[in-house]
Design a protein around this motif. Structure first.
Motif, PDB file in Angstrom:
ATOM      1  N   THR A  74      12.589   0.949  23.269  1.00 33.47           N
ATOM      2  CA  THR A  74      13.641   0.951  24.288  1.00 33.47           C
ATOM      3  C   THR A  74      14.662  -0.132  23.953  1.00 33.47           C
ATOM      4  OG1 THR A  74      12.047   1.672  25.958  1.00 33.47           O
ATOM      5  CG2 THR A  74      14.139   0.760  26.746  1.00 33.47           C
TER       6      THR A  74
ATOM      7  N   TRP B  78      17.244  -1.509  25.499  1.00 32.48           N
ATOM      8  CA  TRP B  78      17.619  -2.506  26.505  1.00 32.48           C
ATOM      9  C   TRP B  78      16.460  -3.385  26.939  1.00 32.48           C
ATOM     10  CZ3 TRP B  78      15.054  -1.680  31.129  1.00 32.48           C
ATOM     11  CH2 TRP B  78      14.522  -0.398  31.316  1.00 32.48           C
ATOM     12  N   LEU B  79      15.256  -3.173  26.371  1.00 31.84           N
ATOM     13  CA  LEU B  79      14.118  -4.064  26.643  1.00 31.84           C
ATOM     14  C   LEU B  79      13.865  -4.982  25.438  1.00 31.84           C
ATOM     15  CD1 LEU B  79      11.538  -1.798  28.532  1.00 31.84           C
ATOM     16  CD2 LEU B  79      12.898  -3.665  29.462  1.00 31.84           C
TER      17      LEU B  79
ATOM     18  N   TRP C 278      11.301  -6.234  21.993  1.00 25.30           N
ATOM     19  CA  TRP C 278       9.912  -6.630  21.805  1.00 25.30           C
ATOM     20  C   TRP C 278       9.507  -7.842  22.629  1.00 25.30           C
ATOM     21  CZ3 TRP C 278       9.280 -11.577  20.134  1.00 25.30           C
ATOM     22  CH2 TRP C 278      10.326 -12.171  19.420  1.00 25.30           C
TER      23      TRP C 278
ATOM     24  N   TRP D  77       6.124 -10.587  28.165  1.00 22.09           N
ATOM     25  CA  TRP D  77       6.404 -10.884  29.577  1.00 22.09           C
ATOM     26  C   TRP D  77       5.842  -9.842  30.542  1.00 22.09           C
ATOM     27  CZ3 TRP D  77      12.207 -11.701  28.088  1.00 22.09           C
ATOM     28  CH2 TRP D  77      12.336 -12.918  27.415  1.00 22.09           C
ATOM     29  N   VAL D  78       5.579  -8.632  30.085  1.00 21.77           N
ATOM     30  CA  VAL D  78       5.208  -7.559  30.999  1.00 21.77           C
ATOM     31  C   VAL D  78       3.851  -7.804  31.665  1.00 21.77           C
ATOM     32  CG1 VAL D  78       4.016  -6.129  29.300  1.00 21.77           C
ATOM     33  CG2 VAL D  78       5.201  -5.048  31.232  1.00 21.77           C
TER      34      VAL D  78
ATOM     35  N   ILE E 115       8.148  -0.181  24.859  1.00 22.72           N
ATOM     36  CA  ILE E 115       9.036  -1.341  25.012  1.00 22.72           C
ATOM     37  C   ILE E 115       9.846  -1.573  23.740  1.00 22.72           C
ATOM     38  CG2 ILE E 115       9.062  -3.853  25.295  1.00 22.72           C
ATOM     39  CD1 ILE E 115       6.689  -3.563  27.189  1.00 22.72           C
TER      40      ILE E 115
ATOM     41  N   TRP F 245       9.717  -8.324  25.721  1.00 20.97           N
ATOM     42  CA  TRP F 245       9.064  -7.903  26.956  1.00 20.97           C
ATOM     43  C   TRP F 245       7.597  -7.544  26.731  1.00 20.97           C
ATOM     44  CZ3 TRP F 245      10.280  -8.391  31.898  1.00 20.97           C
ATOM     45  CH2 TRP F 245      11.591  -8.716  32.210  1.00 20.97           C
ATOM     46  N   CYS F 246       7.187  -7.434  25.487  1.00 17.72           N
ATOM     47  CA  CYS F 246       5.758  -7.240  25.216  1.00 17.72           C
ATOM     48  C   CYS F 246       4.946  -8.453  25.668  1.00 17.72           C
ATOM     49  CB  CYS F 246       5.527  -6.989  23.726  1.00 17.72           C
ATOM     50  SG  CYS F 246       6.181  -5.419  23.134  1.00 17.72           S
TER      51      CYS F 246
END
Length: 833
Positions: free
Chosen positions: A158, A160-161, A163, A168-169, A155, A165-166
């Motif tokens: 990447t 377009w993601l 940190w 929210w995933v 994440i 999203w760490c």
């Protein structure tokens, strides 16, 4: 709960635990990038971890106490909800203080997840079986620890993601865990008066929080010896003293102080504090070592921790299975785990920025094996000595101290790391043009890439060397764990959910049994209208029950396994002094048909297992044994081809008559043949009238089979062998009788062939082949394969009709009288006219 019900509930628990650990490991590996983006410092890096551990530690005892008072299921779902909310908010953090605050919210939920999972498992599974399920916790921990850094690194790497999203995933997984837990976890809610010790919780949390804040700030924000230190430490000590006073006086304390009277609880608590310090404090800085000191990406840094996670997974799973299925002992794993933890930490203390990565991986694997052998088994040792009513409180206290050790370890080791990094950087920059640009060194920015290239080399080397120093501190702390488990007393794991001490005490003395027997006789007399019997009742032997060990050594384990109560009868009690006025036990030994059994040996033992009498029955089966005094005795009868029996007999103030019924150990043997040929390797199965399998065996080289130790009755004997038709026969066995029963097998005929097209002279696929007997009944049917072949097996000899369809049907009659018959069929096209 059945194993299936337990596994269904465990699925929800494991998903929730997966969410918690996954969130921690994802964020932990992404922290260097997060700190750099939010312009954080080394001190704030430590606080991102410490804030979560702080609230988790402080809330753990409260969660545990609430689980003793309210629904464990609802509390676990509430913990999932709080943790998920903190994760979502953490993804929206715009500054380091915001991120630290949301991590604190996560910690409150984490405290519930860590404390309650062990409490819920303890409510479902006995300590002896708990090891195998604790292994699943270790497996989940390992999977989440492996996948977390990898997913987190992916994440972060990447564009377009990012940190955020760490955080929210894991939300979808949390929702699934919440739903699964609601559908599968079904535990009884014990209703009792609720008294929550709010003041005790307030002072306990306050005292611990002050200590952790002091450890985190001392040496950086102010000196260790300063007025600020006096204020923090003094306030913490005062709050904890007040908490201890409150806990010793309230009816339902948050932390039951009485539990520390048990040496097992005390030593396990000390050991788990050191495990938490070594595990959290040492492992949390591995991300910095691989990313800063060794210049790896977050994804690669996650892969580098695989040896540690693999060791933890293997040791926790294997140790749990061995404890539950084999030994039932946990101390050998605790000692070996403590030794490996010290060795692993000691080896890791030797690493620097140039250490070979293969060696680092080996050191991490050793540390992981040690942690896996210790972490769950220390909790299991405490739960094994705890009553169910205190299970939540005691389990949460152990988890509390483990997390407390982790919080203190992260804070202390973080301070040590910052100091050592600063010293190494200053030493490296001395005499260079960049001297004076250390910028606070260990407490400055962690954005290493923004530094000049020569300075980057010095800073990375400083971090690599300083990590070894903090592992040396962790190794010293892990010695405390080893000493604690060495002095831990081995207590056999019980096989019940509750402990014996939580049940009403049972007086197994002869006087108590005597009084109970007299009381029961009086009640029976009043109920039946018969004269009161002054003597004592004799036990009626239940031949279907398992023998009960009534020795002194096993009386303490009376509650370990469910034992059916033995019925008592007033029949056979001597009301007069005949045949003798002294205390004796006499009667007749008979078989299941009522015939007297000669040469039966009877042995009388007292409550301590000592032999007090022995006799052999004559032809009439009568016996007499003298009893030295009143009390409870065990009468053992054995002899000949009969099964041994044992019964408990109470002797009062006069002779007692007790008849013994023995059941013969019969047997069935014979030879399996097919004609004149003896069949070896045939499977012989013996079942009783209930369909239960009594025994099974394979015939020997000459087709011989034997079953022994059978109680009189009717059995079904089934024989199967390759190339023969299965056969079943009924056989009757009397008590002590040896029955010879030969079995004849009939070879099953195999009919096969190929269906062809008469016109095309080729096989016909998917043609329908039907086999009829002489009565026109369909015996079997099949469709041909791609080569036109068909096969029917296990057919008795006789006349049959084969019908093939697909074109106009073709029928043919044939007789089967062999082991394998081939019959091909040709199908023709309809004529043109």
């Amino acid at each position: 709960m059945t194993h299936r019900q337990i596994m269904e509930a465990m699925s929800g628990l494991m998903l929730a635990l997966l969410v918690a650990i996954l969130s921690s490991t994802i964020v932990s590996n992404a922290l260097p990038r997060i700190i750099a983006d939010l312009h954080g410092s080394q001190s704030q890096y430590t606080w991102v971890v410490t804030a979560m551990l702080l609230t988790s530690t402080a809330s753990t005892p409260i969660w545990g106490k609430l689980s003793d008072l309210f629904s464990k299921k609802l509390l676990y779902q509430l913990a999932i909800t709080i943790f998920t909310v903190g994760s979502v908010l953490g993804g929206f953090a715009q500054s380091m203080p915001m991120l630290i605050g949301f991590r604190a919210v996560q910690g409150i939920g984490m405290g519930g997840l860590q404390a309650l999972i062990q409490v819920v498992i303890a409510a479902m599974v006995s300590p002896r079986e708990r090891g195998r399920y604790s292994g699943y916790i270790g497996a989940t921990f390992a999977v989440a620890t492996v996948s977390g850094p990898l997913v987190g690194g992916l994440i972060v790497d990447t564009p377009w993601l990012g940190w955020r999203w760490c955080f929210w995933v894991t939300v979808p997984i949390a929702v699934i865990a919440f739903v699964v837990l609601g559908r599968t976890l079904k535990l009884p809610v014990v209703k009792r008066p609720v008294k929550i010790d709010w003041f005790g919780a307030l002072f306990l949390v306050g005292g611990v929080s002050l200590l952790l804040v002091w450890v985190s700030l001392a040496g950086k924000q102010f000196a260790w010896a300063s007025p600020e230190t006096a204020a923090y430490v003094g306030g913490a000590v005062l709050a904890l003293i007040v908490a201890v006073i409150i806990e010793s006086r309230v009816a339902d304390p948050i932390v039951p102080l009485r539990m520390f009277r048990s040496p097992t609880v005390t030593l396990a608590t000390i050991g788990t504090v050191a495990v938490g310090t070594a595990m959290f404090g040492g492992a949390v800085f591995l991300g910095q070592y691989f990313q800063i000191a060794r210049s790896f990406s977050p994804t690669t840094a996650g892969l580098m921790t695989l040896p540690m996670v693999g060791g933890l997974f293997v040791s926790s799973t294997i140790s749990g299975q061995i404890i539950s299925r084999r030994t039932g002992r946990i101390k050998p794993f605790l000692i070996s785990g403590g030794i490996l933890l010290v060795i692993g930490m000691g080896l890791l203390s030797t690493i620097d920025h140039e250490t070979d990565l293969v060696l680092v991986g080996c050191y991490l694997a050793i540390m992981g094996i040690g942690v896996g052998s210790l972490m769950q088994n220390l909790v299991l040792a405490v739960q094994n000595t705890t009553d169910s009513k205190d299970m939540g409180s005691v389990t949460s206290v152990v988890t509390f101290f483990r997390t407390l050790g982790g919080s203190a370890g992260v804070s202390v080791l973080g301070a040590v790391l910052a100091t050592r990094v600063s010293d190494y950087i200053l030493a490296g920059l001395a005499g260079t043009p960049f001297a004076g640009k250390a910028g606070g060194a260990g407490g400055g920015s962690l954005d290493i890439n923004a530094l000049p290239e020569p300075v980057q080399v010095i800073v990375r080397a400083a971090y690599g060397d300083a990590i070894g120093d903090i592992f040396f501190v962790s190794a010293c702390i892990s010695v405390v764990t080893l000493l604690a488990v060495l002095f831990l007393k081995e207590v056999p794991l019980r096989t019940t959910i509750d402990s014996q001490s939580s049940r009403e005490p049972v007086d197994n003395s002869a006087e108590a049994v005597d009084n109970k027997a007299r009381s029961s006789a009086s009640v029976a007399s009043a109920t039946n209208g018969s004269p009161q019997v002054e003597g004592l009742r004799t036990a009626v032997v239940d031949s279907s029950a398992e023998p009960v060990d009534n020795s002194v050594n096993n009386l303490s384990d009376a509650w370990s396994e469910p034992v059916l109560p033995r019925p008592y009868s007033t029949e056979g009690v001597q009301l007069s002094g005949s045949p003798s006025d002294d205390l004796n036990l006499h009667g007749t030994v008979t078989d299941s048909s009522g015939a007297a059994v000669a040469d039966a040996v009877l042995t009388l033992t007292d409550a301590s297992g000592r032999q007090v009498g022995r006799a052999r029955t004559p032809a009439d089966g009568r016996y007499r044994l003298n009893a030295p005094k009143s009390g409870t005795y065990v009468l053992i009868a054995s002899g000949g081809s009969y099964q041994p029996t044992a019964s408990m007999v109470v002797v009062g103030d006069r002779p007692v008559t007790h008849d013994v019924r023995m059941f013969g150990a019969g047997g069935v043997s014979g030879v399996v043949r097919a004609g004149s040929r003896e069949i070896s390797g045939a499977m012989v199965l013996l079942t009783d009238v209930r369909g239960e399998v009594v025994g099974s065996c394979a015939t020997g080289a000459r087709g011989h089979y034997v079953f022994g130790g059978l109680v009189g009755g009717t059995y079904a004997l089934t024989v199967t062998a390759d190339g023969f038709r299965p056969t079943a026969s009924s056989v009757s066995v009397d008590d002590g009788e040896q029955v010879n029963f030969d079995i004849a097998l009939q070879a099953g005929t195999t009919l096969s062939g190929i269906v062809r097209s008469a016109g095309l002279n080729g096989p016909v696929a998917d043609a329908r082949v039907t086999l009829l007997d002489t009565d026109g009944t369909v015996v079997a049917a099949a469709a041909t394969d791609s080569e036109g072949g068909y096969t029917f097996t296990d057919l008795p000899d006789g006349a049959y009709t084969v019908i093939a369809t697909g074109y106009p049907p073709v029928a043919a009659s044939l007789r089967l009288a062999g082991e394998h018959i081939e019959h091909d069929v040709e199908l023709g096209y309809p004529s043109a006219d």
